[in-house]
Design a protein around this motif. Structure first.
Motif, mmCIF file in Angstrom:
data_model
loop_
_atom_site.group_PDB
_atom_site.id
_atom_site.type_symbol
_atom_site.label_atom_id
_atom_site.label_comp_id
_atom_site.label_asym_id
_atom_site.label_seq_id
_atom_site.Cartn_x
_atom_site.Cartn_y
_atom_site.Cartn_z
ATOM 1 N N HIS A 7 -13.133 -114.884 30.198
ATOM 2 C CA HIS A 7 -12.537 -115.236 28.901
ATOM 3 C C HIS A 7 -12.864 -116.672 28.538
ATOM 4 N N ALA A 9 -10.696 -119.718 26.684
ATOM 5 C CA ALA A 9 -9.312 -120.034 26.327
ATOM 6 C C ALA A 9 -9.284 -121.073 25.213
ATOM 7 N N GLU A 54 -8.434 -116.074 25.255
ATOM 8 C CA GLU A 54 -7.071 -116.345 25.719
ATOM 9 C C GLU A 54 -6.487 -117.423 24.825
ATOM 10 N N HIS A 79 -10.703 -124.018 28.066
ATOM 11 C CA HIS A 79 -11.496 -123.749 29.272
ATOM 12 C C HIS A 79 -12.278 -122.456 29.121
ATOM 13 N N GLU A 128 -12.369 -122.303 34.830
ATOM 14 C CA GLU A 128 -11.477 -121.479 35.633
ATOM 15 C C GLU A 128 -12.333 -120.424 36.343
HETATM 16 CO CO CO Z 1 -7.753 -118.823 31.538
#
Ligand code: CO
Length: 132
Positions: A7, A9, A54, A79, A128
């Motif tokens: 994802h 974010a 996200e 991120h 991440e």
């Molecule tokens: Co995340």
């Protein structure tokens, strides 16, 4: 080592408005909000055919997303999350390579182990890792 993009974010100052933008203006499928107190965020996931977005909103006084929004009040990319097969092996390799691994492995928004890497070691972007 890294696999799929899990994802991207985006920190948002108004979670309801951001959710409505993705659902109504962009026509995407969105989840219900999920509070993650141990991460200091409330999240909404936007499901896309090949990845997820996200949406992140601060939860609590010490949320790292609150500090991000102080600098970028209208929101912004916070991120990117890449998948790895083995998060402990990934962390060990990154430490050997001299990368700054932030804290310890935690349980992320999908109930899977996640780890964050310092933006200064990754092209100015907070990374991440999620064990897929
Ligand atoms: Co995340």
């Amino acid at each position: 080592m890294i696999g799929r993009l899990n994802h991207v974010a985006i920190a948002v100052p108004d979670l309801d408005a951001a959710t409505a933008t993705y659902r109504d203006t962009l026509g995407a499928r969105v989840s219900d909000p999920l509070a993650l107190p141990e991460h200091g965020v409330t999240t909404v996931f936007v499901e896309l055919p090949n990845t997820k977005i996200e949406l992140l909103h601060p939860l609590g006084e010490t949320s790292p997303v609150a500090r991000f929004l102080e600098k970028s009040p209208s929101g912004g990319i916070h991120h990117v999350c890449y998948e790895v097969d083995d998060i402990e092996a990934a962390a060990a390799r990154l430490r050997r390579e001299g990368a700054r691994v932030l804290g310890e492995v935690k349980t992320g928004a999908h109930g899977k182990p996640v780890l964050f890497l310092h933006p200064k070691d990754f092209c100015g972007t907070l990374v991440e890792l999620e064990q897929a």
